[in-house]
Design a protein around this motif. Structure first.
Motif, PDB file in Angstrom:
ATOM      1  N   GLU A  50       0.829  -1.220   0.000  1.00  8.17           N
ATOM      2  CA  GLU A  50       0.000   0.000   0.000  1.00  8.17           C
ATOM      3  C   GLU A  50       0.856   1.260   0.000  1.00  8.17           C
ATOM      4  O   GLU A  50       0.435   2.313  -0.462  1.00  8.17           O
ATOM      5  CB  GLU A  50      -0.935   0.004   1.214  1.00  8.17           C
ATOM      6  N   GLU A  51       2.094   1.146   0.511  1.00  4.04           N
ATOM      7  CA  GLU A  51       2.983   2.310   0.586  1.00  4.04           C
ATOM      8  C   GLU A  51       3.443   2.786  -0.781  1.00  4.04           C
ATOM      9  O   GLU A  51       3.911   3.919  -0.927  1.00  4.04           O
ATOM     10  CB  GLU A  51       4.224   1.982   1.446  1.00  4.04           C
ATOM     11  N   GLU A  52       3.376   1.906  -1.791  1.00  3.76           N
ATOM     12  CA  GLU A  52       3.969   2.278  -3.082  1.00  3.76           C
ATOM     13  C   GLU A  52       3.128   1.960  -4.314  1.00  3.76           C
ATOM     14  O   GLU A  52       3.460   2.399  -5.422  1.00  3.76           O
ATOM     15  CB  GLU A  52       5.336   1.598  -3.237  1.00  3.76           C
ATOM     16  N   GLY A  54       0.252   2.927  -5.519  1.00  2.93           N
ATOM     17  CA  GLY A  54      -0.299   4.065  -6.263  1.00  2.93           C
ATOM     18  C   GLY A  54       0.777   4.795  -7.044  1.00  2.93           C
ATOM     19  O   GLY A  54       0.578   5.165  -8.205  1.00  2.93           O
ATOM     20  N   GLU A  55       1.929   4.964  -6.423  1.00  2.00           N
ATOM     21  CA  GLU A  55       3.052   5.656  -7.074  1.00  2.00           C
ATOM     22  C   GLU A  55       3.583   4.813  -8.237  1.00  2.00           C
ATOM     23  O   GLU A  55       3.863   5.313  -9.322  1.00  2.00           O
ATOM     24  CB  GLU A  55       4.148   5.874  -6.022  1.00  2.00           C
ATOM     25  N   ARG A  76      -5.732  -2.023   0.143  1.00  3.99           N
ATOM     26  CA  ARG A  76      -5.434  -0.586   0.084  1.00  3.99           C
ATOM     27  C   ARG A  76      -4.469  -0.300  -1.063  1.00  3.99           C
ATOM     28  O   ARG A  76      -4.586   0.719  -1.752  1.00  3.99           O
ATOM     29  CB  ARG A  76      -4.883  -0.109   1.430  1.00  3.99           C
ATOM     30  N   GLY A  77      -3.524  -1.190  -1.316  1.00  4.04           N
ATOM     31  CA  GLY A  77      -2.614  -1.044  -2.458  1.00  4.04           C
ATOM     32  C   GLY A  77      -3.365  -1.112  -3.780  1.00  4.04           C
ATOM     33  O   GLY A  77      -3.125  -0.324  -4.701  1.00  4.04           O
ATOM     34  N   GLU A  79      -6.522  -0.392  -4.293  1.00  2.36           N
ATOM     35  CA  GLU A  79      -7.348   0.810  -4.424  1.00  2.36           C
ATOM     36  C   GLU A  79      -6.494   1.971  -4.944  1.00  2.36           C
ATOM     37  O   GLU A  79      -6.889   2.678  -5.886  1.00  2.36           O
ATOM     38  CB  GLU A  79      -7.924   1.135  -3.044  1.00  2.36           C
ATOM     39  N   ALA A  80      -5.320   2.143  -4.356  1.00  3.36           N
ATOM     40  CA  ALA A  80      -4.423   3.226  -4.761  1.00  3.36           C
ATOM     41  C   ALA A  80      -4.006   3.058  -6.227  1.00  3.36           C
ATOM     42  O   ALA A  80      -3.963   4.033  -6.999  1.00  3.36           O
ATOM     43  CB  ALA A  80      -3.197   3.256  -3.856  1.00  3.36           C
ATOM     44  N   ALA A  81      -3.696   1.834  -6.620  1.00  2.00           N
ATOM     45  CA  ALA A  81      -3.254   1.576  -8.000  1.00  2.00           C
ATOM     46  C   ALA A  81      -4.393   1.821  -8.988  1.00  2.00           C
ATOM     47  O   ALA A  81      -4.187   2.415 -10.060  1.00  2.00           O
ATOM     48  CB  ALA A  81      -2.746   0.143  -8.124  1.00  2.00           C
ATOM     49  N   ILE A  83      -6.979   3.804  -8.604  1.00  2.00           N
ATOM     50  CA  ILE A  83      -7.245   5.257  -8.682  1.00  2.00           C
ATOM     51  C   ILE A  83      -6.181   5.927  -9.559  1.00  2.00           C
ATOM     52  O   ILE A  83      -6.496   6.739 -10.432  1.00  2.00           O
ATOM     53  CB  ILE A  83      -7.291   5.871  -7.257  1.00  2.00           C
ATOM     54  N   ALA A  84      -4.916   5.561  -9.346  1.00  2.00           N
ATOM     55  CA  ALA A  84      -3.826   6.142 -10.145  1.00  2.00           C
ATOM     56  C   ALA A  84      -3.998   5.809 -11.617  1.00  2.00           C
ATOM     57  O   ALA A  84      -3.777   6.660 -12.495  1.00  2.00           O
ATOM     58  CB  ALA A  84      -2.477   5.630  -9.640  1.00  2.00           C
TER      59      ALA A  84
END
Ligand SMILES: Nc1ncnc2c1ncn2[C@@H]1O[C@H](COP(=O)(O)OP(=O)(O)OP(=O)(O)O)[C@@H](O)[C@H]1O
Ligand SMILES: Cc1ncsc1CCO
Ligand SMILES: [Mg+2]
Length: 267
Positions: A50-52, A54-55, A76-77, A79-81, A83-84
């Motif tokens: 989850e820390e990385e 999305g980036e 959570r990882g 979800e972030a990916a 969205i990105a």
């Protein structure tokens, strides 16, 4: 070939571009899926923290998300990916492995669907269940035929504005308007774990090549699997030798062979 862009075009461009594919897949699939992508000619990266996530998604040509061995941090990882991917206009693929099995998976799948996947790839039971139908899946394995999932696939494509691919003995792909069936592959394919998960990653690789053509990209990836599966099965003694021969076939397959052997028809 009825397709506007033949599978060989995707294969050629993939080998020229060597797209970076950000795969969030399960522990079972990570190794075989990365090898499948490398064999065909893409560049896989399995990144789920989850820390990385999305980036990292911003660096890739496409993102693939598979809930096979889910946990809260992974979700959570994912979800972030997702969205990105959506924010940067990149295609992303959802593989809702056994989403019907537990409340955790159902909720995760609902959340990910709301983030707007470009492509959804699953087996027949997963696709039927996703559309709210009665299914016979057991754990991660299908208990239904693709034939019975066609209506569900069309419904999901309309509902989510996504390309939907149902895989099995004969594959079915639709964007809600067009639909194709793809014959081929081998009965040995469901006897090797995570080939469906690997196909999801390959769909991402083909979609990265032409982000504006996710339907044709999905057909091309599924057809590549069908042809490579047939070639590998020719000489295999069982699931073990099939597994490595399948990687060899994915590496050896060329454009003319792919277009010649692909059995894609209107559904
Ligand atoms: N009976 C069969 N005959 C030919 N090809 C098959 C058969 N069953 C599956 N396949 C092929 O195997 C590949 C994986 O599809 P499958 O539907 O088994 O995925 P899955 O159930 O999600 O797999 P997994 O969860 O193990 O990753 C696809 O390319 C599909 O066409
Ligand atoms: C066997 C298995 N278990 C969770 S994910 C997975 C890979 C096939 O879907
Ligand atoms: Mg699966």
């Amino acid at each position: 070939m009825l397709l506007q862009i033949p599978p060989s075009t995707f294969l050629k461009e993939l080998r020229e571009q060597i797209p970076l594919v950000h795969c969030i897949t399960n522990y079972v699939a990570m190794d075989i899926a990365a090898n499948v992508l490398l064999a065909v000619g893409a560049s896989p990266a399995m990144v789920h923290a989850e820390e990385e996530a999305g980036e990292f998604a911003k660096l890739a040509g496409a993102i693939t998300i598979n809930i096979g061995t889910l946990s809260s941090g992974w979700l959570r990882g994912m979800e972030a990916a997702a969205i990105a991917a959506t924010q940067s206009g990149k295609p992303w693929v959802l593989d809702p492995v056994a989403h019907y099995a537990t409340a955790f998976r159902r909720d995760a799948t609902e959340l990910l669907l709301k983030l707007g996947p470009t492509i959804i790839r699953g087996n027949a039971s997963e696709i039927i269940a996703l559309a709210g139908g009665a299914f016979r899946g057991k754990g991660v394995d299908t208990g239904d035929d693709v034939e019975h999932a066609k209506h569900s696939a069309r419904l999901l494509a309309d509902r989510h504005g996504a390309v939907v691919a149902v895989t099995g003995a004969v594959d079915f792909i639709t964007d809600g308007k067009r639909a194709f069936r793809i014959e081929g592959g081998s009965v040995l394919m469901p006897r090797v774990t995570a080939l469906g998960c690997s196909l999801t990653c390959l769909v991402g690789a083909f979609a990265a090549v032409r982000p504006g053509a996710p339907f044709e990209a999905t057909v091309a990836a599924v057809a590549t699997f069908a042809v490579a599966g047939e070639l590998a099965a020719d000489k295999s003694e069982g699931p073990g030798s099939f597994s490595w021969r399948f990687l060899d076939a994915l590496g050896a397959i060329d454009g003319p062979c792919l277009d010649h052997r692909a059995r894609v028809t209107t559904a």
